[in-house]
Design an enzyme around this catalytic site. Sequence first.
Site, PDB file in Angstrom:
ATOM      1  N   TYR A 127      90.895 -31.184  89.552  1.00  0.00           N
ATOM      2  CA  TYR A 127      90.470 -32.549  89.142  1.00  0.00           C
ATOM      3  C   TYR A 127      91.488 -33.290  88.375  1.00  0.00           C
ATOM      4  CZ  TYR A 127      86.237 -35.318  89.570  1.00  0.00           C
ATOM      5  OH  TYR A 127      85.495 -36.323  89.745  1.00  0.00           O
TER       6      TYR A 127
ATOM      7  N   LYS B  73      87.679 -39.538  83.578  1.00  0.00           N
ATOM      8  CA  LYS B  73      86.347 -39.580  83.341  1.00  0.00           C
ATOM      9  C   LYS B  73      86.021 -39.241  82.003  1.00  0.00           C
ATOM     10  CE  LYS B  73      84.900 -39.989  87.524  1.00  0.00           C
ATOM     11  NZ  LYS B  73      84.357 -41.475  87.979  1.00  0.00           N
TER      12      LYS B  73
HETATM   13  P1  NAD Z   1      83.019 -43.503  97.233  1.00  0.00           P
HETATM   14  O1  NAD Z   1      84.405 -43.093  97.832  1.00  0.00           O
HETATM   15  O2  NAD Z   1      81.987 -43.846  98.332  1.00  0.00           O
HETATM   16  O3  NAD Z   1      83.197 -44.594  96.289  1.00  0.00           O
HETATM   17  C1  NAD Z   1      84.277 -44.825  95.514  1.00  0.00           C
HETATM   18  C2  NAD Z   1      84.432 -46.495  95.458  1.00  0.00           C
HETATM   19  O4  NAD Z   1      85.479 -46.658  94.491  1.00  0.00           O
HETATM   20  C3  NAD Z   1      84.668 -46.920  96.850  1.00  0.00           C
HETATM   21  O5  NAD Z   1      83.706 -47.772  97.138  1.00  0.00           O
HETATM   22  C4  NAD Z   1      86.019 -47.714  96.556  1.00  0.00           C
HETATM   23  O6  NAD Z   1      86.125 -48.918  97.236  1.00  0.00           O
HETATM   24  C5  NAD Z   1      86.101 -48.058  95.392  1.00  0.00           C
HETATM   25  N1  NAD Z   1      87.131 -48.191  94.526  1.00  0.00           N
HETATM   26  C6  NAD Z   1      88.301 -47.333  94.247  1.00  0.00           C
HETATM   27  N2  NAD Z   1      89.393 -48.207  93.904  1.00  0.00           N
HETATM   28  C7  NAD Z   1      89.069 -49.204  93.701  1.00  0.00           C
HETATM   29  C8  NAD Z   1      89.464 -50.462  93.133  1.00  0.00           C
HETATM   30  N3  NAD Z   1      90.968 -50.584  92.752  1.00  0.00           N
HETATM   31  N4  NAD Z   1      88.849 -51.591  93.206  1.00  0.00           N
HETATM   32  C9  NAD Z   1      87.378 -51.735  93.253  1.00  0.00           C
HETATM   33  N5  NAD Z   1      86.866 -50.593  93.825  1.00  0.00           N
HETATM   34  C10 NAD Z   1      87.586 -49.518  94.174  1.00  0.00           C
HETATM   35  O7  NAD Z   1      82.735 -42.108  96.636  1.00  0.00           O
HETATM   36  P2  NAD Z   1      81.499 -41.650  95.471  1.00  0.00           P
HETATM   37  O8  NAD Z   1      81.595 -40.320  95.112  1.00  0.00           O
HETATM   38  O9  NAD Z   1      80.277 -42.545  95.905  1.00  0.00           O
HETATM   39  O10 NAD Z   1      82.302 -42.418  93.939  1.00  0.00           O
HETATM   40  C11 NAD Z   1      81.529 -43.444  93.382  1.00  0.00           C
HETATM   41  C12 NAD Z   1      81.715 -42.727  91.790  1.00  0.00           C
HETATM   42  O11 NAD Z   1      80.943 -41.508  91.532  1.00  0.00           O
HETATM   43  C13 NAD Z   1      83.052 -42.601  91.483  1.00  0.00           C
HETATM   44  O12 NAD Z   1      83.243 -43.011  90.183  1.00  0.00           O
HETATM   45  C14 NAD Z   1      83.204 -41.031  91.478  1.00  0.00           C
HETATM   46  O13 NAD Z   1      84.034 -40.609  90.677  1.00  0.00           O
HETATM   47  C15 NAD Z   1      82.033 -40.764  90.836  1.00  0.00           C
HETATM   48  N6  NAD Z   1      81.558 -39.338  91.069  1.00  0.00           N
HETATM   49  C16 NAD Z   1      81.402 -38.647  92.318  1.00  0.00           C
HETATM   50  C17 NAD Z   1      81.057 -37.479  92.527  1.00  0.00           C
HETATM   51  C18 NAD Z   1      81.245 -36.914  93.999  1.00  0.00           C
HETATM   52  O14 NAD Z   1      81.245 -35.727  94.013  1.00  0.00           O
HETATM   53  N7  NAD Z   1      81.127 -37.633  95.065  1.00  0.00           N
HETATM   54  C19 NAD Z   1      80.897 -36.668  91.396  1.00  0.00           C
HETATM   55  C20 NAD Z   1      80.669 -37.320  90.257  1.00  0.00           C
HETATM   56  C21 NAD Z   1      81.139 -38.647  90.003  1.00  0.00           C
END
Ligand code: NAD
Length: 265
Positions: A157, A164
Amino acid sequence: MLELEGKTALVFGVASEESIAWAICTQLAQAGCNLVLGYQKRFRSRVFQLQEKLPEIIGFHPVDVASDEATAEFFTEWQREDAGAKADIVIHAIGFAPAECFDRPILFAENDPISTAMTVSAHSLQRLLRHALPHLNPNSSTICLTYAASTRWVPNYGVMSIAKAALEAWTRELANHLGPEGHRINAISSGPIPTLAASGIPGFDDILEHVERNSPLRRNVTQEDVAGCALWLASPLAAGVTGQVIHVDAGYSTIMVPESISDRG
Ligand code: NAD
């Protein structure tokens, strides 16, 4: 009961049908919210197709939170299309770290990729809220998405753990700054879910398998599990909750020594 009928949510972070933000959109729409999406240009065609599935999406505009100007542009476009519009809910579901953050030991990660990861994944919460504030109704609710690697080490990570941790600190800072005006800001710490963002983390499938075997609920969480918590946080049911990091992780964060150690041998 949720009292979300007629509310407006700004949702940042829809990239695909698997996005956590998309599940949040679906549940907010079912609860009667109108939605305005901020999407990254590279996902335009996917988001365009998705927005046709939810009539509650009343606007969608590009945004790039890496730049202050491109963040401001989202709000200019939204207000140009819907002058004087206000929002009640902000969903920050954005995370990104350049591949260079992961291709060497963390001690040798370079400044520019670290800076991009921190800006896009953490500082962007403050940046979005600063631009959103003039357009927020009283007692708004902002929700961001974090991961437990903010407080405990998780393989691969790396820089994202630090981003985070910063995002969670921004959550507390902003909750305290905006609390006197009634605005609430909380973070949901999601367990691992296969999405586009997660697919960039080496060994992610092993983490999924480990959590399924060792979490109290013996399963991984889904986008819908996270969206359910977001719905609650968005609603007046959570009117007394702010500055918090709430785990939606099948209970994994409560485990110190997993029961599966007794399976050995
Ligand atoms: P995802 O890839 O579907 O979403 C990530 C989003 O970030 C995308 O829509 C992307 O367009 C956006 N993004 C990235 N750079 C950007 C920028 N410069 N400007 C505007 N938008 C931008 O993946 P996800 O897993 O749905 O992620 C959503 C959130 O959940 C994130 O913060 C991720 O870290 C968090 N998260 C995910 C998990 C997991 O296991 N999937 C676990 C914990 C937290």
